[in-house]
Design an enzyme around this catalytic site. Structure first.
Site, mmCIF file in Angstrom:
data_model
loop_
_atom_site.group_PDB
_atom_site.id
_atom_site.type_symbol
_atom_site.label_atom_id
_atom_site.label_comp_id
_atom_site.label_asym_id
_atom_site.label_seq_id
_atom_site.Cartn_x
_atom_site.Cartn_y
_atom_site.Cartn_z
ATOM 1 N N CYS A 123 0.869 -1.088 0.185
ATOM 2 C CA CYS A 123 0.003 -0.034 0.044
ATOM 3 C C CYS A 123 0.849 1.212 -0.080
ATOM 4 O O CYS A 123 0.430 2.552 -0.326
ATOM 5 C CB CYS A 123 -0.922 0.109 1.140
ATOM 6 S SG CYS A 123 -2.312 -1.357 1.020
ATOM 7 N N HIS A 264 -2.798 7.121 2.949
ATOM 8 C CA HIS A 264 -3.220 5.799 2.281
ATOM 9 C C HIS A 264 -4.834 5.543 2.523
ATOM 10 O O HIS A 264 -5.274 5.631 3.868
ATOM 11 C CB HIS A 264 -2.246 4.515 2.541
ATOM 12 C CG HIS A 264 -3.019 3.197 2.278
ATOM 13 N ND1 HIS A 264 -3.557 3.231 1.073
ATOM 14 C CD2 HIS A 264 -3.123 2.238 3.075
ATOM 15 C CE1 HIS A 264 -3.916 1.846 1.291
ATOM 16 N NE2 HIS A 264 -3.692 1.134 2.517
ATOM 17 N N ASN A 295 -10.163 0.459 -0.393
ATOM 18 C CA ASN A 295 -8.858 0.578 -0.333
ATOM 19 C C ASN A 295 -8.187 0.200 -1.733
ATOM 20 O O ASN A 295 -8.024 -1.212 -1.934
ATOM 21 C CB ASN A 295 -8.426 -0.291 0.929
ATOM 22 C CG ASN A 295 -7.046 -0.519 1.094
ATOM 23 O OD1 ASN A 295 -6.144 -0.351 0.334
ATOM 24 N ND2 ASN A 295 -6.693 -0.907 2.141
#
Length: 343
Positions: A123, A264, A295
């Site tokens: 990520c 993030h 996400n």
């Protein structure tokens, strides 16, 4: 006298010249997720903040989504493909080990003999790639670098896994990085903790999966993402505040100098905890694209930047802290000036 090897010399400063994203066509509301995980819309929103996410269709590939996001980034930057010297693709969801996606993206964009490589940092992949691209330009290795974060995490989801089936999503974001008269990309603050590798992982390596396919195993299961939510949350609480302060300190700024925070898009609860811990000024703009996009791992930060810019909540040139974190466990972040987007 021994022969002298020539060295390269780059520019002093870099910035993001243009930003483009690609969001898959299919919008998936919580109502399509809840039955398989024996849950509810309210439970998902309370746990994560997510209301919808995007899942790629069969024709929306890692390479295809990267190409479309990149075209928009090039348009926003006002550059032609042949002005790009290197393509970096950050992804952790490509279902083949090689060859890299970046050379294929470059070729489809019409770039001839262009350097290209992939980077896997989970990520935080986009922020890692942004740092590498910026440093290449400052070192003189390249003049313009195309940095892409792209994922098809829906390919790696066990739809019955209550811990993460509702979290992960698909998409792509790209930026063109180039020289600047002033600092537009600050020094990176990054680090990792390999002792926590198990907190976000794939439960099978691709080699085993491909062996099962080659041997005609009955219903071979592809690798799935597995996540230990409590372990991730504890690590984030311990590391992330420190990492954000490090990035801002390296930029020679304070939290009061920031206009925008783009963390993030992991979980809205994590974002809220981070905002409180950092004691940010009340007027700071905080990216919350997680609500509509889920996400998307390495794609989440460029997608979140674009959402703020497209909606008018933020403007090109504003000072933003980007901070990626996740699988590894690893983090990377930097203070930047927000780029323009294509119309």
């Amino acid at each position: 006298m021994p022969a002298q090897i020539a060295s390269t010399q780059g520019v002093e400063h870099t910035r993001m010249l243009g930003l483009g994203v690609y969001r898959p066509r299919r919008v998936v509301p919580n109502s399509e997720i809840v039955d398989a995980i024996n849950s509810s819309d309210e439970w998902i929103k309370t746990r994560s903040g997510i209301e919808t996410r995007r899942f790629a269709e069969e024709d929306e590939t890692i390479i295809g989504m990267s190409v479309e996001a990149s075209r928009r980034a090039l348009d926003a930057a006002g550059l032609a493909p042949d002005q790009i010297d290197c393509v970096i693709v950050a992804t952790s969801s490509r279902l083949v080990l090689g060859p890299a996606a970046a050379p294929q993206v470059a070729t489809q964009l019409g770039m001839n003999d262009c350097a290209g490589f992939d980077l896997a940092a989970g990520c935080s992949g986009f922020d890692h790639a942004l740092a590498v691209g910026s440093d290449m330009i400052r070192a003189g290795t390249a003049r313009h670098v195309l940095v892409i974060g792209v994922e098809r995490l829906s390919d790696l989801l066990d739809r019955a896994d209550r811990t993460c089936a509702f979290i992960f999503a698909d998409g792509a974001g790209a930026v063109v990085v180039g020289p600047s008269d002033e600092v537009g990309i600050g020094p990176v603050a990054w680090g990792s903790d390999g002792s926590q590798w198990h907190a976000i992982r794939q439960d099978k390596d691709f080699g085993t999966y491909f062996d099962e396919v080659a041997n005609n195993a009955e219903r071979p299961e592809r690798p799935y993402i597995r996540m230990e939510g409590t372990a991730v949350f504890r690590w984030v609480v311990s590391f992330l505040e420190k990492a954000c302060h490090a990035a801002v300190d390296k930029a020679g700024l304070t939290m009061e100098d920031l206009d925008v925070l783009v963390p993030h898009q992991a979980n809205l609860r994590i974002t809220d905890v981070l905002v409180r811990a950092l004691k940010l000024p009340p007027n700071i703009i905080v990216a919350k694209d997680i609500i509509e996009s889920g996400n998307a791992s390495a794609a989440s930060i460029p997608m979140a930047m674009e959402q703020l810019l497209a909606s008018g909540q933020a403007k090109p040139g504003q000072t933003a802290l980007l901070m990626g974190f996740g699988a590894g466990l690893a983090y990377a972040g930097q203070v930047v000036k927000l780029p323009p987007i294509s119309n």
